[in-house]
Design an enzyme around this catalytic site. Structure first.
Site, PDB file in Angstrom:
ATOM      1  N   THR A  94       0.836  -1.198   0.000  1.00  0.00           N
ATOM      2  CA  THR A  94       0.000   0.000   0.000  1.00  0.00           C
ATOM      3  C   THR A  94       0.872   1.250   0.000  1.00  0.00           C
ATOM      4  O   THR A  94       2.008   1.240   0.466  1.00  0.00           O
ATOM      5  CB  THR A  94      -0.942   0.020   1.211  1.00  0.00           C
ATOM      6  OG1 THR A  94      -0.188   0.213   2.424  1.00  0.00           O
ATOM      7  CG2 THR A  94      -1.742  -1.271   1.305  1.00  0.00           C
TER       8      THR A  94
ATOM      9  N   SER B 139       2.410   2.711  -2.452  1.00  0.00           N
ATOM     10  CA  SER B 139       3.670   2.326  -3.086  1.00  0.00           C
ATOM     11  C   SER B 139       3.982   3.097  -4.358  1.00  0.00           C
ATOM     12  O   SER B 139       4.732   2.625  -5.209  1.00  0.00           O
ATOM     13  CB  SER B 139       3.662   0.819  -3.382  1.00  0.00           C
ATOM     14  OG  SER B 139       2.464   0.407  -4.007  1.00  0.00           O
ATOM     15  N   THR B 140       3.435   4.296  -4.480  1.00  0.00           N
ATOM     16  CA  THR B 140       3.735   5.097  -5.667  1.00  0.00           C
ATOM     17  C   THR B 140       4.901   6.057  -5.459  1.00  0.00           C
ATOM     18  O   THR B 140       5.333   6.717  -6.403  1.00  0.00           O
ATOM     19  CB  THR B 140       2.499   5.900  -6.114  1.00  0.00           C
ATOM     20  OG1 THR B 140       2.061   6.740  -5.039  1.00  0.00           O
ATOM     21  CG2 THR B 140       1.362   4.968  -6.523  1.00  0.00           C
TER      22      THR B 140
ATOM     23  N   GLY C 141       8.343   7.227  -2.426  1.00  0.00           N
ATOM     24  CA  GLY C 141       8.989   7.109  -1.129  1.00  0.00           C
ATOM     25  C   GLY C 141       9.315   5.698  -0.707  1.00  0.00           C
ATOM     26  O   GLY C 141       9.727   4.848  -1.512  1.00  0.00           O
ATOM     27  N   ILE C 142       9.136   5.413   0.581  1.00  0.00           N
ATOM     28  CA  ILE C 142       9.470   4.112   1.142  1.00  0.00           C
ATOM     29  C   ILE C 142       8.644   3.013   0.484  1.00  0.00           C
ATOM     30  O   ILE C 142       9.153   1.935   0.172  1.00  0.00           O
ATOM     31  CB  ILE C 142       9.270   4.117   2.667  1.00  0.00           C
ATOM     32  CG1 ILE C 142      10.321   5.022   3.334  1.00  0.00           C
ATOM     33  CG2 ILE C 142       9.359   2.703   3.237  1.00  0.00           C
ATOM     34  CD1 ILE C 142      10.102   5.233   4.820  1.00  0.00           C
ATOM     35  N   GLY C 143       7.361   3.265   0.255  1.00  0.00           N
ATOM     36  CA  GLY C 143       6.511   2.257  -0.365  1.00  0.00           C
ATOM     37  C   GLY C 143       6.982   1.859  -1.744  1.00  0.00           C
ATOM     38  O   GLY C 143       6.986   0.671  -2.107  1.00  0.00           O
TER      39      GLY C 143
ATOM     40  N   SER D 186       7.364   3.591  12.710  1.00  0.00           N
ATOM     41  CA  SER D 186       8.350   4.678  12.756  1.00  0.00           C
ATOM     42  C   SER D 186       9.018   4.693  14.121  1.00  0.00           C
ATOM     43  O   SER D 186       8.439   4.230  15.120  1.00  0.00           O
ATOM     44  CB  SER D 186       7.656   6.023  12.516  1.00  0.00           C
ATOM     45  OG  SER D 186       8.503   7.112  12.825  1.00  0.00           O
TER      46      SER D 186
ATOM     47  N   TYR E 226       1.007  11.826  14.666  1.00  0.00           N
ATOM     48  CA  TYR E 226       1.751  10.831  13.900  1.00  0.00           C
ATOM     49  C   TYR E 226       2.322   9.754  14.825  1.00  0.00           C
ATOM     50  O   TYR E 226       2.182   8.552  14.565  1.00  0.00           O
ATOM     51  CB  TYR E 226       2.867  11.531  13.131  1.00  0.00           C
ATOM     52  CG  TYR E 226       3.719  10.630  12.278  1.00  0.00           C
ATOM     53  CD1 TYR E 226       3.271  10.187  11.042  1.00  0.00           C
ATOM     54  CD2 TYR E 226       5.003  10.249  12.690  1.00  0.00           C
ATOM     55  CE1 TYR E 226       4.055   9.368  10.239  1.00  0.00           C
ATOM     56  CE2 TYR E 226       5.795   9.435  11.896  1.00  0.00           C
ATOM     57  CZ  TYR E 226       5.323   8.999  10.679  1.00  0.00           C
ATOM     58  OH  TYR E 226       6.104   8.190   9.887  1.00  0.00           O
TER      59      TYR E 226
END
Length: 264
Positions: A13, A15-16, A18-20, A141, A154
């Site tokens: 999820t 995943s477009t 950054g980390i994803g 995180s 967050y």
């Protein structure tokens, strides 16, 4: 160590970018079929094109849906009915002060950062248990362990993810399904990078200077002394999703550059 995920299907999820995106790329390079997810079809297709450059032979598909809603989670689950690997990577940070956070902000953060993973885990877990193999990973995180005063909302959602992950790991004990959390530290991802770039433009500093200032003021315990790359986070996730990580279960795995001053 050779990690081979051929024959495994992974849903990642958020995943477009950054980390994803780095996680989706790493899983594809290891041979997994990857389902990419993002808010818009354009971003999904752009991400697939990026992944294909790194893994030309990968089997890739995409589903655009807003996982901050129950309807969006249901759309993803319907489009990818089964998965061997679920990486709950989608998330957001609002960068608001505690006084400025509204009830709607708190609910938005909880829906996207926590409930998205809960909903999809409920969908995919039974099939994994039935097949006797599965990997579920929550991207939490270091803020779950070090709640930041500048992002209290967050930190709350990231701590909640740890509780969910450990509870589901207990639920799925001795089934061949592992459930773990990965805890990045400050990472040069798309979202955080945009904030840093904005500060750099306003102050006339370089990105490197802004990063250094952030670490000195907000994460002075960092042993790494710089922001992590998204690939460094993805490396841990790909391992956790592998057969070789079968004994790693119910764990909160820190890739935080040593920010958290703890030996546990």
């Amino acid at each position: 160590m050779q990690i081979d995920l051929t024959g495994k299907r992974a849903v990642v999820t958020g995943s477009t970018a950054g980390i994803g995106l780095a996680i989706a790329t790493g899983l594809a390079q290891a041979g997994a079929e990857v389902v990419v997810n993002g808010r818009t079809e354009e971003r999904v297709q752009n991400a697939i094109a990026t992944i294909r450059m790194a893994a030309p032979a990968a089997i890739l598909s995409g589903i655009a849906s807003d996982l901050g809603t129950a309807e969006g989670a249901a759309k993803l689950a319907a489009g990818a009915a089964e998965a061997d690997i679920l990486v709950n990577s989608v998330g957001a940070a609002l960068f608001k002060s505690f006084d400025d956070l509204t009830d709607e902000d708190w609910l938005f953060m909880y829906q996207l950062n926590v409930l998205s993973g809960v909903r999809l885990t409920k969908h995919y877990l039974p099939g994994m248990v039935e097949r006797g193999w599965g990997r579920i990973v929550f991207i939490s995180s270091e803020s779950a362990l070090n709640p930041p005063k500048e992002m209290i909302d967050y930190g709350m959602t990231k701590a909640a993810q740890l509780a969910v992950a450990r509870g589901v790991a207990e639920l799925a004990a001795r089934t061949g399904v592992t459930v773990n959390s990965v805890l990045p530290g400050p990472t040069r991802s798309e979202g955080f990078g945009a904030v840093l770039e904005g500060i750099a433009r306003q102050t006339g500093q370089s990105i490197e200077q802004v990063e250094k200032g952030f670490l000195e003021q907000n994460r002075p315990t960092s042993l790494l002394g710089r922001f992590s790359t998204t690939e460094e986070i993805a490396n841990m996730v790909v391992y956790v999703c592998s057969q070789q990580a079968s004994a790693t279960n119910g764990s909160a795995l820190r890739v935080d550059g040593g920010v958290v001053r703890s030996i546990t």
